[in-house]
Design an enzyme around this catalytic site. Sequence first.
Site, PDB file in Angstrom:
ATOM      1  N   HIS A   1      51.129  15.234  21.723  1.00  0.00           N
ATOM      2  CA  HIS A   1      50.422  15.333  23.002  1.00  0.00           C
ATOM      3  C   HIS A   1      51.273  14.841  24.166  1.00  0.00           C
ATOM      4  O   HIS A   1      51.304  15.450  25.233  1.00  0.00           O
ATOM      5  CB  HIS A   1      49.119  14.541  22.931  1.00  0.00           C
ATOM      6  CG  HIS A   1      48.238  14.717  24.130  1.00  0.00           C
ATOM      7  ND1 HIS A   1      48.422  14.013  25.301  1.00  0.00           N
ATOM      8  CD2 HIS A   1      47.183  15.535  24.346  1.00  0.00           C
ATOM      9  CE1 HIS A   1      47.505  14.382  26.174  1.00  0.00           C
ATOM     10  NE2 HIS A   1      46.744  15.297  25.628  1.00  0.00           N
ATOM     11  N   ALA A   2      51.966  13.732  23.974  1.00  0.00           N
ATOM     12  CA  ALA A   2      52.736  13.137  25.074  1.00  0.00           C
ATOM     13  C   ALA A   2      53.904  14.024  25.480  1.00  0.00           C
ATOM     14  O   ALA A   2      54.188  14.197  26.664  1.00  0.00           O
ATOM     15  CB  ALA A   2      53.253  11.753  24.657  1.00  0.00           C
TER      16      ALA A   2
END
Length: 409
Positions: free
Chosen positions: A394-395
């Site tokens: 996600h990051a």
Amino acid sequence: MLEKILVPDIGDYANVAIIEVSVKAGDTIKAEDSMITLETDKASMEIPSPKGGVIKELLVKVGDKVSQGSEILALEVTGDKSTPAAQQQNAPAAAKSPAAPAAPKPAAQPQAARSSAPISLPSQSNVYAGPGVRRYARELGVDLNKVNGSGRKDRIVTTDVQEYVQQTLQGGGGTGIQIPAAPAIDFSQYGSIEKQPLNRIQKISGAFLHRNWISIPHVTQFDEADITELEVFRKGQKDIADQKEVKLTPVVFLMKAIVAGLKQFPKFNSSLAANGEELILKKYFHIGVAVDTPNGLVVPVVRNVDQKGLFELAADLGQISKKARDGKLTAADMQGGCFTISSLGGIGGTAFTPIINAPEIAILGVSKAQMKPIYDGEQFIAKLMLQLSLSYDHAKLMARMRHDLPASW
């Protein structure tokens, strides 16, 4: 001047439970610093201090229920907002000391006694972070005092904690992350047992997967694909496959589909540079396929998938899978992958969460295909649906893809 700080207008809520107290007596706080966090049946809310000063008395605790007008604490007001100088002057001596002498280390304890104790972290009452972030940091054993906030007014957000964990792991020291070891238990006291030593692959893959799981913020997206016509086509190629002495499995088609997806969304085919400042976009398409062997899970890589036809890929996949099961894979056979497929179709199930194979940033989990009634707008038709589970970083991925995706995605 000593003032009682009260719960402000919180709408129609009354007798709301306090789930977190962010301050303690003796703390120096500024206006807008969080004092307590309340949780209703719908959401949680932080209650900020309307003024700055020194807390003389804390009048609530976790578990208390409060309403508008309830007393929270007694504050010796130093102004509407504490200036950095005033805050430094009023801070406890331990906070002003640049380097307090290290306390002597306690005597070594048995492993079981140490690991059974809860994670102990320094006081984080003056840290500007929400309850969700605090809970996430506690689960990872992260000291929020060491995390730089990137949110409004330097507020610490979840991605700040994630980046701190990744940077710490890359540094190799593990400083700041206190994950307790599992307690040593004598299972023989409960009944008969047998001990089997882990082999080399199990030891390596276990540590590798654990590192990836705690250092990569996984998000898993679940969906299904209609492969009814694909399966008819695949079975129709059986005679040709037999002549070529290859097995044309569904994984071969998935490899080609994944390459098409990587070309459409190139940031899936990337890795973060070691310096953390660059995203490396790969122009090649090497696909890893997880293979379960008697010695453990390995991920050999099939190279240049974009340049090969179905039967050539089937031959490559069959050869490298056999090498994996025979324990003859070399280091080169498992390096250079861009994206990984992990198939559990052989054991059934509907979905699962595959762990990303770093330094890749996504992995596709494949479950067993099932016949389902699918409505086409007029009637239900039997379709063969393949269950898919896509885990991604996600990051690293979504923040960079947010502005690249088409509106219909």
